[in-house]
Structures are given as C-alpha cells and as structure tokens.
Design a protein around this motif. Structure first.
Motif, PDB file in Angstrom:
ATOM      1  N   THR A 163       0.857  -1.176   0.000  1.00 31.23           N
ATOM      2  CA  THR A 163       0.000   0.000   0.000  1.00 31.23           C
ATOM      3  C   THR A 163       0.895   1.227   0.000  1.00 31.23           C
ATOM      4  O   THR A 163       1.728   1.392   0.890  1.00 31.23           O
ATOM      5  CB  THR A 163      -0.926   0.025   1.234  1.00 31.23           C
ATOM      6  OG1 THR A 163      -1.677  -1.191   1.253  1.00 31.23           O
ATOM      7  CG2 THR A 163      -1.863   1.214   1.194  1.00 31.23           C
ATOM      8  N   SER A 164       0.746   2.052  -1.009  1.00 25.95           N
ATOM      9  CA  SER A 164       1.525   3.275  -1.132  1.00 25.95           C
ATOM     10  C   SER A 164       0.659   4.463  -0.740  1.00 25.95           C
ATOM     11  O   SER A 164      -0.471   4.595  -1.210  1.00 25.95           O
ATOM     12  CB  SER A 164       2.016   3.455  -2.565  1.00 25.95           C
ATOM     13  OG  SER A 164       2.917   2.436  -2.921  1.00 25.95           O
ATOM     14  N   HIS A 165       1.186   5.304   0.125  1.00 21.10           N
ATOM     15  CA  HIS A 165       0.527   6.546   0.547  1.00 21.10           C
ATOM     16  C   HIS A 165       1.395   7.684   0.026  1.00 21.10           C
ATOM     17  O   HIS A 165       2.597   7.710   0.272  1.00 21.10           O
ATOM     18  CB  HIS A 165       0.430   6.622   2.075  1.00 21.10           C
ATOM     19  CG  HIS A 165      -0.343   5.490   2.661  1.00 21.10           C
ATOM     20  ND1 HIS A 165      -1.694   5.559   2.892  1.00 21.10           N
ATOM     21  CD2 HIS A 165       0.053   4.258   3.054  1.00 21.10           C
ATOM     22  CE1 HIS A 165      -2.110   4.419   3.416  1.00 21.10           C
ATOM     23  NE2 HIS A 165      -1.070   3.601   3.520  1.00 21.10           N
ATOM     24  N   TYR A 166       0.784   8.624  -0.693  1.00 22.12           N
ATOM     25  CA  TYR A 166       1.569   9.682  -1.314  1.00 22.12           C
ATOM     26  C   TYR A 166       0.676  10.880  -1.632  1.00 22.12           C
ATOM     27  O   TYR A 166      -0.551  10.793  -1.572  1.00 22.12           O
ATOM     28  CB  TYR A 166       2.242   9.171  -2.597  1.00 22.12           C
ATOM     29  CG  TYR A 166       1.267   8.604  -3.609  1.00 22.12           C
ATOM     30  CD1 TYR A 166       0.784   9.393  -4.649  1.00 22.12           C
ATOM     31  CD2 TYR A 166       0.824   7.286  -3.514  1.00 22.12           C
ATOM     32  CE1 TYR A 166      -0.115   8.880  -5.568  1.00 22.12           C
ATOM     33  CE2 TYR A 166      -0.077   6.762  -4.434  1.00 22.12           C
ATOM     34  CZ  TYR A 166      -0.543   7.559  -5.458  1.00 22.12           C
ATOM     35  OH  TYR A 166      -1.435   7.053  -6.366  1.00 22.12           O
ATOM     36  N   VAL A 167       1.324  11.981  -1.983  1.00 18.37           N
ATOM     37  CA  VAL A 167       0.606  13.178  -2.425  1.00 18.37           C
ATOM     38  C   VAL A 167       0.872  13.328  -3.911  1.00 18.37           C
ATOM     39  O   VAL A 167       2.023  13.322  -4.359  1.00 18.37           O
ATOM     40  CB  VAL A 167       1.075  14.436  -1.656  1.00 18.37           C
ATOM     41  CG1 VAL A 167       0.402  15.676  -2.200  1.00 18.37           C
ATOM     42  CG2 VAL A 167       0.806  14.266  -0.165  1.00 18.37           C
ATOM     43  N   THR A 189      -3.919  13.785  -1.336  1.00 23.14           N
ATOM     44  CA  THR A 189      -3.358  12.654  -0.613  1.00 23.14           C
ATOM     45  C   THR A 189      -4.003  11.386  -1.143  1.00 23.14           C
ATOM     46  O   THR A 189      -5.229  11.292  -1.225  1.00 23.14           O
ATOM     47  CB  THR A 189      -3.612  12.786   0.903  1.00 23.14           C
ATOM     48  OG1 THR A 189      -2.993  14.008   1.352  1.00 23.14           O
ATOM     49  CG2 THR A 189      -3.031  11.618   1.666  1.00 23.14           C
ATOM     50  N   CYS A 190      -3.191  10.428  -1.533  1.00 24.58           N
ATOM     51  CA  CYS A 190      -3.674   9.203  -2.162  1.00 24.58           C
ATOM     52  C   CYS A 190      -3.187   7.977  -1.397  1.00 24.58           C
ATOM     53  O   CYS A 190      -2.171   8.020  -0.709  1.00 24.58           O
ATOM     54  CB  CYS A 190      -3.148   9.109  -3.595  1.00 24.58           C
ATOM     55  SG  CYS A 190      -3.556  10.514  -4.635  1.00 24.58           S
ATOM     56  N   SER A 191      -3.903   6.895  -1.559  1.00 23.44           N
ATOM     57  CA  SER A 191      -3.521   5.591  -1.024  1.00 23.44           C
ATOM     58  C   SER A 191      -3.918   4.557  -2.072  1.00 23.44           C
ATOM     59  O   SER A 191      -5.088   4.470  -2.439  1.00 23.44           O
ATOM     60  CB  SER A 191      -4.240   5.330   0.295  1.00 23.44           C
ATOM     61  OG  SER A 191      -3.938   4.036   0.762  1.00 23.44           O
ATOM     62  N   GLU A 192      -2.943   3.817  -2.568  1.00 19.01           N
ATOM     63  CA  GLU A 192      -3.188   2.857  -3.647  1.00 19.01           C
ATOM     64  C   GLU A 192      -2.481   1.540  -3.350  1.00 19.01           C
ATOM     65  O   GLU A 192      -1.409   1.520  -2.741  1.00 19.01           O
ATOM     66  CB  GLU A 192      -2.635   3.392  -4.980  1.00 19.01           C
ATOM     67  CG  GLU A 192      -3.194   4.711  -5.417  1.00 19.01           C
ATOM     68  CD  GLU A 192      -4.634   4.649  -5.886  1.00 19.01           C
ATOM     69  OE1 GLU A 192      -5.099   3.546  -6.245  1.00 19.01           O
ATOM     70  OE2 GLU A 192      -5.296   5.705  -5.879  1.00 19.01           O
ATOM     71  N   THR A 193      -3.063   0.461  -3.823  1.00 20.52           N
ATOM     72  CA  THR A 193      -2.398  -0.834  -3.783  1.00 20.52           C
ATOM     73  C   THR A 193      -1.540  -0.944  -5.027  1.00 20.52           C
ATOM     74  O   THR A 193      -2.001  -0.684  -6.143  1.00 20.52           O
ATOM     75  CB  THR A 193      -3.428  -1.976  -3.744  1.00 20.52           C
ATOM     76  OG1 THR A 193      -4.209  -1.818  -2.560  1.00 20.52           O
ATOM     77  CG2 THR A 193      -2.748  -3.331  -3.734  1.00 20.52           C
TER      78      THR A 193
END
Length: 102
Positions: A36-40, A45-49
């Motif tokens: 799971t990547s958390h980033y801007v 602000t995003c959270s993606e597998t």
C-alpha cells in the motif's frame, strides 16, 4: 545494483520484467506482493495498492535500464530508485554480469 519501481497490476509488472530480461538489462526481476503506497499527487493525498518491481542489474546497465523503464512504464511519473549493493557473493555477482551481457 538494485532498481525499484511500482505498478498497479500484475500484468504491468510482468510486462516490465519480460522486457528488461529480453533486453538483457536485468539478470533478475522480482515482483513483490501487493503493498500500500501513501503519497501526495497533484495536491491530493492518495492511497493505492501497488506491486513493487525489484530489478537486479549492473551499474553499467542502470542508465539504460532507467531509460527503458521510463519509456515503457505505464505511469506518467514512475518511481525509479536505484540502490547500490554494498556486497554480493562472488558467484551471484558473476551470474548477474553474465546474465546482462549481450
């Protein structure tokens, strides 16, 4: 050298792995389990597998591998991170060199 990138699907990861190996830009490409990547991105602000793609190559192949990845990666701005390997067994290092020579 170890080069990391991420993609959103197994199909994308497999395509990159096959291409890098066919071009002899990598001796081995590993595809890690979903992360799971958390980033801007663009102020959001995003959270993606994603799947992490780990590329094992030589220092002399890094620039060519990064160029190939930039041209073939499905992302607009892919993560392309290179980490030096401080030490590797002589047999493994020899195999990487043999696997990436044309």
């Amino acid at each position: 050298m170890v080069l990391w990138t991420t993609v959103e699907s197994n199909e994308q990861a497999e395509m990159l792995a096959r291409g890098l190996l066919e071009q002899r830009l990598a001796a081995c490409v590993q595809i890690d389990s979903p992360i799971t990547s958390h980033y801007v991105w663009k102020g959001q602000t995003c959270s993606e597998t994603e799947l992490r793609v780990v590329v094992k190559t030589l220092a002399s192949k890094v620039d060519e591998a990064m160029t190939w990845l930039a041209e073939n990666h499905p992302y607009d701005e892919p993560q392309l991170v290179v980490l030096p390997v401080a030490k590797a067994s002589s047999g493994y290092a020899r195999w990487v060199a043999e696997s990436t020579s044309k």
